[in-house]
Design a protein around this motif. Sequence first.
Motif, PDB file in Angstrom:
ATOM      1  N   PRO A  28       0.800  -1.223   0.000  1.00 39.14           N
ATOM      2  CA  PRO A  28       0.000   0.000   0.000  1.00 39.14           C
ATOM      3  C   PRO A  28       0.832   1.271   0.000  1.00 39.14           C
ATOM      4  CG  PRO A  28      -0.007  -1.026   2.172  1.00 39.14           C
ATOM      5  CD  PRO A  28       0.660  -1.995   1.246  1.00 39.14           C
ATOM      6  N   ASP A  29       2.126   1.160   0.305  1.00 40.39           N
ATOM      7  CA  ASP A  29       2.987   2.345   0.366  1.00 40.39           C
ATOM      8  C   ASP A  29       3.816   2.518  -0.893  1.00 40.39           C
ATOM      9  OD1 ASP A  29       4.450   0.083   0.863  1.00 40.39           O
ATOM     10  OD2 ASP A  29       5.594   0.906   2.540  1.00 40.39           O
ATOM     11  N   ALA A  30       3.439   1.833  -1.979  1.00 41.62           N
ATOM     12  CA  ALA A  30       4.172   1.938  -3.240  1.00 41.62           C
ATOM     13  C   ALA A  30       3.213   2.226  -4.380  1.00 41.62           C
ATOM     14  CB  ALA A  30       4.944   0.658  -3.525  1.00 41.62           C
ATOM     15  N   GLU A  31       3.671   3.039  -5.314  1.00 41.05           N
ATOM     16  CA  GLU A  31       2.941   3.287  -6.563  1.00 41.05           C
ATOM     17  C   GLU A  31       3.927   3.138  -7.715  1.00 41.05           C
ATOM     18  OE1 GLU A  31       0.914   6.949  -9.092  1.00 41.05           O
ATOM     19  OE2 GLU A  31       1.421   7.249  -6.980  1.00 41.05           O
ATOM     20  N   ILE A  32       3.653   2.223  -8.623  1.00 42.50           N
ATOM     21  CA  ILE A  32       4.475   2.075  -9.819  1.00 42.50           C
ATOM     22  C   ILE A  32       4.059   3.162 -10.805  1.00 42.50           C
ATOM     23  CG2 ILE A  32       5.125   0.584 -11.725  1.00 42.50           C
ATOM     24  CD1 ILE A  32       4.481  -1.820  -9.925  1.00 42.50           C
ATOM     25  N   VAL A  33       4.997   4.038 -11.157  1.00 49.32           N
ATOM     26  CA  VAL A  33       4.707   5.195 -12.005  1.00 49.32           C
ATOM     27  C   VAL A  33       4.965   4.888 -13.479  1.00 49.32           C
ATOM     28  CG1 VAL A  33       5.424   7.572 -12.506  1.00 49.32           C
ATOM     29  CG2 VAL A  33       5.167   6.822 -10.139  1.00 49.32           C
ATOM     30  N   ALA A  34       6.006   4.119 -13.757  1.00 44.71           N
ATOM     31  CA  ALA A  34       6.365   3.771 -15.129  1.00 44.71           C
ATOM     32  C   ALA A  34       7.309   2.585 -15.067  1.00 44.71           C
ATOM     33  CB  ALA A  34       7.025   4.943 -15.843  1.00 44.71           C
ATOM     34  N   ALA A 113      12.065  12.538 -14.379  1.00 51.38           N
ATOM     35  CA  ALA A 113      12.855  13.176 -13.325  1.00 51.38           C
ATOM     36  C   ALA A 113      12.776  14.691 -13.409  1.00 51.38           C
ATOM     37  CB  ALA A 113      14.305  12.716 -13.415  1.00 51.38           C
ATOM     38  N   ASN A 114      12.756  15.222 -14.611  1.00 51.03           N
ATOM     39  CA  ASN A 114      12.696  16.672 -14.773  1.00 51.03           C
ATOM     40  C   ASN A 114      11.304  17.223 -14.532  1.00 51.03           C
ATOM     41  OD1 ASN A 114      15.382  17.926 -15.717  1.00 51.03           O
ATOM     42  ND2 ASN A 114      15.260  16.038 -16.904  1.00 51.03           N
ATOM     43  N   GLU A 115      10.285  16.426 -14.822  1.00 51.67           N
ATOM     44  CA  GLU A 115       8.913  16.873 -14.583  1.00 51.67           C
ATOM     45  C   GLU A 115       8.534  16.807 -13.103  1.00 51.67           C
ATOM     46  OE1 GLU A 115       6.862  15.590 -18.869  1.00 51.67           O
ATOM     47  OE2 GLU A 115       6.493  14.394 -17.064  1.00 51.67           O
ATOM     48  N   GLN A 116       9.125  15.851 -12.366  1.00 53.84           N
ATOM     49  CA  GLN A 116       8.748  15.633 -10.967  1.00 53.84           C
ATOM     50  C   GLN A 116       9.995  15.511 -10.092  1.00 53.84           C
ATOM     51  OE1 GLN A 116       5.343  12.673 -10.704  1.00 53.84           O
ATOM     52  NE2 GLN A 116       5.899  12.382 -12.851  1.00 53.84           N
ATOM     53  N   PRO A 117      10.835  16.522 -10.070  1.00 53.15           N
ATOM     54  CA  PRO A 117      12.101  16.399  -9.329  1.00 53.15           C
ATOM     55  C   PRO A 117      11.867  16.170  -7.839  1.00 53.15           C
ATOM     56  CG  PRO A 117      11.681  18.683  -9.958  1.00 53.15           C
ATOM     57  CD  PRO A 117      10.668  17.847 -10.679  1.00 53.15           C
ATOM     58  N   GLY A 118      12.605  15.224  -7.271  1.00 54.65           N
ATOM     59  CA  GLY A 118      12.516  14.929  -5.848  1.00 54.65           C
ATOM     60  C   GLY A 118      11.323  14.114  -5.429  1.00 54.65           C
ATOM     61  N   GLU A 119      10.470  13.714  -6.386  1.00 54.01           N
ATOM     62  CA  GLU A 119       9.234  13.015  -6.034  1.00 54.01           C
ATOM     63  C   GLU A 119       9.274  11.523  -6.350  1.00 54.01           C
ATOM     64  OE1 GLU A 119       5.809  14.880  -7.713  1.00 54.01           O
ATOM     65  OE2 GLU A 119       6.471  16.908  -7.185  1.00 54.01           O
ATOM     66  N   LEU A 120      10.204  11.092  -7.194  1.00 51.85           N
ATOM     67  CA  LEU A 120      10.210   9.722  -7.680  1.00 51.85           C
ATOM     68  C   LEU A 120      11.442   8.977  -7.202  1.00 51.85           C
ATOM     69  CD1 LEU A 120       9.210  10.438 -11.399  1.00 51.85           C
ATOM     70  CD2 LEU A 120       7.688   9.870  -9.500  1.00 51.85           C
ATOM     71  N   ASP A 121      11.278   7.663  -7.055  1.00 52.37           N
ATOM     72  CA  ASP A 121      12.398   6.771  -6.782  1.00 52.37           C
ATOM     73  C   ASP A 121      12.622   5.903  -8.014  1.00 52.37           C
ATOM     74  OD1 ASP A 121      12.968   7.067  -3.736  1.00 52.37           O
ATOM     75  OD2 ASP A 121      10.788   6.877  -3.865  1.00 52.37           O
ATOM     76  N   LEU A 122      13.875   5.656  -8.338  1.00 57.31           N
ATOM     77  CA  LEU A 122      14.230   4.816  -9.483  1.00 57.31           C
ATOM     78  C   LEU A 122      14.765   3.492  -8.959  1.00 57.31           C
ATOM     79  CD1 LEU A 122      14.751   4.288 -12.472  1.00 57.31           C
ATOM     80  CD2 LEU A 122      16.874   5.617 -12.277  1.00 57.31           C
ATOM     81  N   LEU A 123      14.124   2.406  -9.382  1.00 60.56           N
ATOM     82  CA  LEU A 123      14.507   1.062  -8.963  1.00 60.56           C
ATOM     83  C   LEU A 123      15.034   0.322 -10.183  1.00 60.56           C
ATOM     84  CD1 LEU A 123      14.549  -1.225  -6.825  1.00 60.56           C
ATOM     85  CD2 LEU A 123      12.196  -1.767  -7.526  1.00 60.56           C
ATOM     86  N   ALA A 124      16.332  -0.010 -10.173  1.00 60.13           N
ATOM     87  CA  ALA A 124      16.976  -0.668 -11.305  1.00 60.13           C
ATOM     88  C   ALA A 124      17.209  -2.131 -10.974  1.00 60.13           C
ATOM     89  CB  ALA A 124      18.289   0.025 -11.636  1.00 60.13           C
ATOM     90  N   LEU A 125      16.616  -3.020 -11.777  1.00 67.80           N
ATOM     91  CA  LEU A 125      16.642  -4.458 -11.488  1.00 67.80           C
ATOM     92  C   LEU A 125      17.449  -5.259 -12.497  1.00 67.80           C
ATOM     93  CD1 LEU A 125      12.839  -4.932 -10.621  1.00 67.80           C
ATOM     94  CD2 LEU A 125      14.734  -4.429  -9.056  1.00 67.80           C
ATOM     95  N   GLY A 126      17.978  -4.623 -13.531  1.00 73.38           N
ATOM     96  CA  GLY A 126      18.710  -5.344 -14.566  1.00 73.38           C
ATOM     97  C   GLY A 126      20.046  -4.701 -14.835  1.00 73.38           C
ATOM     98  N   PRO A 127      20.698  -5.054 -15.950  1.00 72.79           N
ATOM     99  CA  PRO A 127      21.902  -4.336 -16.373  1.00 72.79           C
ATOM    100  C   PRO A 127      21.615  -2.839 -16.430  1.00 72.79           C
ATOM    101  CG  PRO A 127      21.585  -6.291 -17.714  1.00 72.79           C
ATOM    102  CD  PRO A 127      20.348  -6.154 -16.875  1.00 72.79           C
ATOM    103  N   TYR A 145      16.124  12.417  -8.798  1.00 74.21           N
ATOM    104  CA  TYR A 145      15.339  11.345  -8.195  1.00 74.21           C
ATOM    105  C   TYR A 145      15.490  11.398  -6.680  1.00 74.21           C
ATOM    106  CZ  TYR A 145      14.017   9.028 -12.530  1.00 74.21           C
ATOM    107  OH  TYR A 145      13.436   8.732 -13.734  1.00 74.21           O
ATOM    108  N   ARG A 146      14.409  11.097  -5.996  1.00 75.85           N
ATOM    109  CA  ARG A 146      14.448  11.035  -4.533  1.00 75.85           C
ATOM    110  C   ARG A 146      15.528  10.060  -4.082  1.00 75.85           C
ATOM    111  NH1 ARG A 146       8.984   9.536  -1.052  1.00 75.85           N
ATOM    112  NH2 ARG A 146       9.833   9.821   1.037  1.00 75.85           N
ATOM    113  N   SER A 147      15.575   8.902  -4.730  1.00 75.05           N
ATOM    114  CA  SER A 147      16.651   7.941  -4.506  1.00 75.05           C
ATOM    115  C   SER A 147      16.762   7.066  -5.743  1.00 75.05           C
ATOM    116  CB  SER A 147      16.383   7.070  -3.280  1.00 75.05           C
ATOM    117  OG  SER A 147      15.345   6.136  -3.526  1.00 75.05           O
TER     118      SER A 147
END
Length: 319
Positions: A28-34, A113-127, A145-147
Amino acid sequence: MSTTRRVVVDTDTGIDDAHTLLYLAGRPDAEIVAITSVFGNCVEEDAVRNIGYVNRLLGLSVPVARGAAEPLSGTAHIARHVHGKDGLGDRGYDRPMPAVVGETAAELLVRLANEQPGELDLLALGPLTNLGLALRLDPALFTKYRSVVLMGGSGPYAHPGRLLMIDANVNNDPVAARAVFSAPRNELVMVGVNVTAVTILSEPAIAALRATGTPIARFATEILDSYLDFYQKEWGRRIIPLHDPLAAGILLDPGFATGAALGPVNVVGDGFLWRARLMRTVEGLPPSFPYEPAPDTRVITEVDSARFVNDFVATLTRS
């Protein structure tokens, strides 16, 4: 600031990546944005088809962008022997090409990132190829990115005589990985094989998923066979590590990490493999050779594996 983490996921959608999308969607504390696709566990075309399949299963409608099909330099190593030829264990799922946006993964990462600075987290799962390409477009990207949390790397240098599992994500594109670890950032978190390999989905946990019978839990266990076939050769048991899901868990709940170290990370080769390592020995000392300066990365060194596994199973078995 909202307590909900709004997450952009970059994924080479194999079995544990699919599990990660299920986990994020169930929290409930996560939203997938893209979601953006990259080669790795399977070829990029299969990765984006798998994103579409999981999104339909979840009823999720978010922008999807196609990313890199090969590393910035060298040859892609596709993990068919681990995830199956199609990335989802070759179960024969109908996986039509999903609708995708009219920009590359790198372009989408930069635009969001430029449209929503500081609001998004980037999660990298591959290369890390898409991230490396995005940094070429915007070298300050990670400061917006927030993180940035990535599943990859090997942590600090290991105890003498102890060897670590291969980190396929960094090894598949060391050039991109080097760019990522040297880029300026707000916060970069490395969740490496030093901690993911000991975060185990055991036989009772797998049985609990199988017994649930919901579409989510059923899919999560259907795709496991090829993964279990691979890891049983490592441990003699049909169990798996939760590589990518742990990275998502630490993004959402940093308390899953019970130990971390801050310091520079370098991408180093041994003539066979490339690894991202914190430039510290297990005693916390610098290595005995010169290394490249880099901004501090938060490198996870210990985790509460039992608490995370319980949360993962609870999330995927929730109605």
